[in-house]
Write an enzyme that holds these catalytic residues in place. Sequence first.
Site, PDB file in Angstrom:
ATOM      1  N   THR A 324       0.734  -1.147   0.129  1.00  0.00           N
ATOM      2  CA  THR A 324      -0.426   0.214  -0.325  1.00  0.00           C
ATOM      3  C   THR A 324       1.382   1.542   0.218  1.00  0.00           C
ATOM      4  OG1 THR A 324       0.009  -0.011   2.178  1.00  0.00           O
ATOM      5  CG2 THR A 324      -1.135  -1.436   1.358  1.00  0.00           C
ATOM      6  N   CYS A 325       0.332   2.372  -0.141  1.00  0.00           N
ATOM      7  CA  CYS A 325       0.970   3.759  -0.744  1.00  0.00           C
ATOM      8  C   CYS A 325       0.954   4.376   0.513  1.00  0.00           C
ATOM      9  CB  CYS A 325      -0.054   4.777  -0.879  1.00  0.00           C
ATOM     10  SG  CYS A 325      -0.157   4.658  -2.984  1.00  0.00           S
ATOM     11  N   ASP A 326       1.091   3.561   2.075  1.00  0.00           N
ATOM     12  CA  ASP A 326       0.854   4.016   3.728  1.00  0.00           C
ATOM     13  C   ASP A 326       2.706   3.558   4.201  1.00  0.00           C
ATOM     14  OD1 ASP A 326       1.589   4.050   6.691  1.00  0.00           O
ATOM     15  OD2 ASP A 326      -1.189   3.885   6.332  1.00  0.00           O
TER      16      ASP A 326
END
Length: 377
Positions: A324-326
């Site tokens: 994910t982009c986190d």
Amino acid sequence: MTARIDAFLASEAPATPCMIVDLEQVEANFRDMREMAPWAEVYYAVKANPARPVLTTLNKSGCAFDAASLAEIMACLEAGVPASKISYGNTVKKSVDITAAHDLGVDLFAIDSLGEIEKLAVAAPGAKVFCRIVVANDGARWPLTRKFGCAPDEAAPLLRAAKAAGLIPAGLSFHVGSQQTEPERWREGISRCAAIFEQLALDGVALELINLGGGFPVPYRNDDGPGLAEVFAAIGRALSESFGDEVPRVLMEPGRAIVASAGKLRSEVILVTERIYGGRQRWVYLDVGRYGGLAETEGEAIQYQLEFDDMSADMTPSVVAGPTCDSHDVLYEDALYELPVTLKAGDFVTFRNTGAYTSTYASIGFNGFAPLHEHFL
Ligand SMILES: *Cc1c(COP(=O)(O)O)cnc(C)c1O
């Protein structure tokens, strides 16, 4: 131990990321535990893995169940578990849920406060209650001290209040924290409980049970501590040390130790590259991460053992990250993992002992990534 899972992965090549649970292993883990701890009734902690096939398998083997919510109680009932074999072990419950559980036949509830006793007296009159006390959690990879349990010297007054409110004061419980590697923690809890048993007996309140909670450890990369046989032997000794010939009914609520070793999680490598953050390092991005079920990698607390297609390759230090982009979605950065130098996009990385605390921790679609596929053998 995971031969059936390995055979499935080799022949079926399931879409990743996915979790495969060997139900025969779940059953074997339960049986082994009964042998190592014949003095205990096992109440499987449903939250560790609430999948229907897991509940059905354990129910057929004669296991009881500890539920923390009405939904978990329903899941047990739907799997065929009789209400008499379900405890409602959360010490913080809504009145409507207590009423519903009691109407469904659940008769054993956890408490650790006066407010909860007041709710139970109205919503589940005449029910049995056990009081959870706080004990030290040192040695646990995943501590559970900071939210539940009363001080040990509050337990007797609370159980007296429960009796006065028309409930049955049945016993005491504690939880030493999850993935607990020091058997001494259970000994401390048991000895505290024995003192409270004695204190209440002087007032004419005879408790019938002690609940040792969960926390029994499984092998991870950072834990090759005591095996279960050693832990249960130490607990058995502690029970006779504290209670002599009058050991009460003993319950325990293992979650991890029943299901973890029965599961493997397969992921696919999306990218292998070098990054400059904090010094030049090799980064391996997988299609599973913190939000895809590996929540217990927070703080790198649980360090899963990894398997690769080519276990004989030379290994090199690598940061392991999720998809994910986190930027919190990095699994291992401080704990040094060595991955094959040959690893490339499309290869598989398989996490061992992932049958507990994974599938239901997966988000329903953060960043568009679907929850784990699950397969039960
Ligand atoms: C989570 C939990 C368990 C199970 O703990 P494990 O470490 O998985 O054995 C048992 N009892 C309670 C009250 C829990 O919250």
